[in-house]
Write a protein that holds these residues in place. Structure first.
Motif, mmCIF file in Angstrom:
data_model
loop_
_atom_site.group_PDB
_atom_site.id
_atom_site.type_symbol
_atom_site.label_atom_id
_atom_site.label_comp_id
_atom_site.label_asym_id
_atom_site.label_seq_id
_atom_site.Cartn_x
_atom_site.Cartn_y
_atom_site.Cartn_z
ATOM 1 N N ALA A 1 0.698 -1.113 -0.566
ATOM 2 C CA ALA A 1 -0.330 -0.058 -0.147
ATOM 3 C C ALA A 1 0.496 1.072 -0.053
ATOM 4 O O ALA A 1 2.160 1.269 0.479
ATOM 5 N N ASP A 2 0.011 2.819 -0.388
ATOM 6 C CA ASP A 2 0.912 3.510 0.151
ATOM 7 C C ASP A 2 0.825 4.062 1.487
ATOM 8 O O ASP A 2 -0.274 3.742 2.617
ATOM 9 N N TYR A 3 1.956 4.694 2.159
ATOM 10 C CA TYR A 3 1.503 5.089 3.460
ATOM 11 C C TYR A 3 1.825 7.028 3.574
ATOM 12 O O TYR A 3 3.299 6.818 3.290
ATOM 13 N N TYR A 4 0.946 7.201 3.988
ATOM 14 C CA TYR A 4 1.009 8.722 4.380
ATOM 15 C C TYR A 4 1.819 8.816 5.718
ATOM 16 O O TYR A 4 0.575 8.708 6.490
ATOM 17 N N GLY B 1 2.742 14.194 3.969
ATOM 18 C CA GLY B 1 3.965 13.319 3.395
ATOM 19 C C GLY B 1 3.241 12.917 2.533
ATOM 20 O O GLY B 1 2.558 12.674 1.594
ATOM 21 N N GLY B 2 4.905 13.527 0.775
ATOM 22 C CA GLY B 2 4.208 12.616 -0.746
ATOM 23 C C GLY B 2 4.091 11.148 -0.201
ATOM 24 O O GLY B 2 3.944 10.569 -1.281
ATOM 25 N N GLY B 3 4.200 10.623 0.551
ATOM 26 C CA GLY B 3 3.661 8.950 0.960
ATOM 27 C C GLY B 3 4.884 8.070 0.751
ATOM 28 O O GLY B 3 5.882 8.619 -0.686
ATOM 29 N N THR B 4 4.871 6.755 0.456
ATOM 30 C CA THR B 4 5.854 5.278 0.678
ATOM 31 C C THR B 4 5.225 4.652 0.182
ATOM 32 O O THR B 4 4.167 4.679 1.029
ATOM 33 N N LYS B 5 5.055 4.436 -1.012
ATOM 34 C CA LYS B 5 5.118 3.062 -1.755
ATOM 35 C C LYS B 5 5.415 1.501 -1.283
ATOM 36 O O LYS B 5 6.546 2.365 -1.733
ATOM 37 N N LEU B 6 4.852 0.967 -0.138
ATOM 38 C CA LEU B 6 5.554 -0.077 -0.429
ATOM 39 C C LEU B 6 5.360 -1.579 -0.407
ATOM 40 O O LEU B 6 3.681 -1.681 -0.872
ATOM 41 N N THR B 7 6.622 -2.313 -1.059
ATOM 42 C CA THR B 7 6.038 -3.412 -1.957
ATOM 43 C C THR B 7 6.319 -4.276 -1.362
ATOM 44 O O THR B 7 7.563 -4.420 -1.103
ATOM 45 N N VAL B 8 5.691 -5.573 -1.418
ATOM 46 C CA VAL B 8 5.528 -6.940 -0.731
ATOM 47 C C VAL B 8 5.972 -8.002 -1.141
ATOM 48 O O VAL B 8 5.415 -7.863 -2.353
ATOM 49 N N LEU B 9 7.297 -8.416 -1.495
ATOM 50 C CA LEU B 9 7.942 -9.025 -1.630
ATOM 51 C C LEU B 9 7.930 -10.714 -2.292
ATOM 52 O O LEU B 9 7.445 -11.123 -0.945
#
Lengths: 116, 111
Positions: free
Chosen positions: B88-91, B103-111
């Protein structure tokens, strides 16, 4: 259970007006800080406006003078009156209970498209 | 000027832990923040309010896997035992008397 339900989003021409509503349940809107936040397509969250429990209102520079936040206490509803709309106002608009005091909550959003 | 800075992206493996960082601008290290999650094609969800001393209060139904901590101007969101739905994106968000800032947000990728 706290719920926020937005409505009023639509397609509107540049220069037009629109009023968004946010019906709240599970708490009293007038006792909390309430915000409008928008998200343009593919972009991040952008704060638009906040109204405090005492009635003070504040706006992002990008909407100051064009948008007005208000509430109707007996309807437990938050509003955003948007005038002089521009294409760059195109976004999903969310109402949110401010996390400053107490837990935050979000509505599901309503889409505003400004285009000719 | 009140500004929040987040890394644009992060990744971690299924079942692992990840720390996301939100940095407050100079002179604002005492400010509290909130963390929000936005899963793909969904609206944001409030996760927690995080104070400068590291104390935090989570929203309704937020799993224990989500926690927060603070150090100076840094605010952290730790997600342990990563699951696919955490992608998800985390803000992060903070506030002053007359302003709210994301904040601009962090896109979290679960591998």
């Amino acid at each position: 259970e706290v719920q926020l339900v937005e409505s009023g989003g639509d397609l509107v021409q540049p220069g037009g007006s629109l009023r968004l509503s946010c019906a709240a349940s599970g708490f009293t809107v007038s006792s909390k800080y309430m915000s409008w936040v928008r998200q343009a397509p593919g972009k991040g969250l952008e704060w638009v406006s906040v109204i405090y429990s005492v009635g003070s209102t504040y706006y992002a520079d990008s909407v100051k003078g064009r948008f007005t936040i208000s509430r109707h206490n007996s309807k437990n509803t938050l509003y955003l009156q948007m005038n002089s709309l521009r294409p760059e106002d195109t976004a999903v608009y969310y109402c949110a209970r401010d996390p400053n005091y107490g837990a935050g909550y979000w509505g599901q959003g309503t889409l505003v498209t400004v285009s000719s | 000027q009140l500004v929040l800075t987040q890394s644009p992206s992060a990744s971690a493996s299924l079942g692992a832990s990840v720390n996301l960082t939100c940095t407050l601008s100079s002179g604002h290290s005492s400010y509290a923040i909130a963390w929000h999650q936005q899963q793909p094609e969904k609206g944001p969800r409030y996760l927690m309010k995080l104070n400068s001393d590291g104390s935090h209060s989570k929203g309704d139904g937020i799993p224990d896997r989500f926690s927060g901590s603070s150090s100076g101007a840094e605010r952290y969101l730790t997600i342990s035992s990563l699951q696919s739905e955490d992608e998800a994106d985390y803000y992060c968000q903070t506030w002053g008397t007359d302003i709210r800032v994301f904040g601009g947000g962090t896109k979290l990728t679960v591998l």
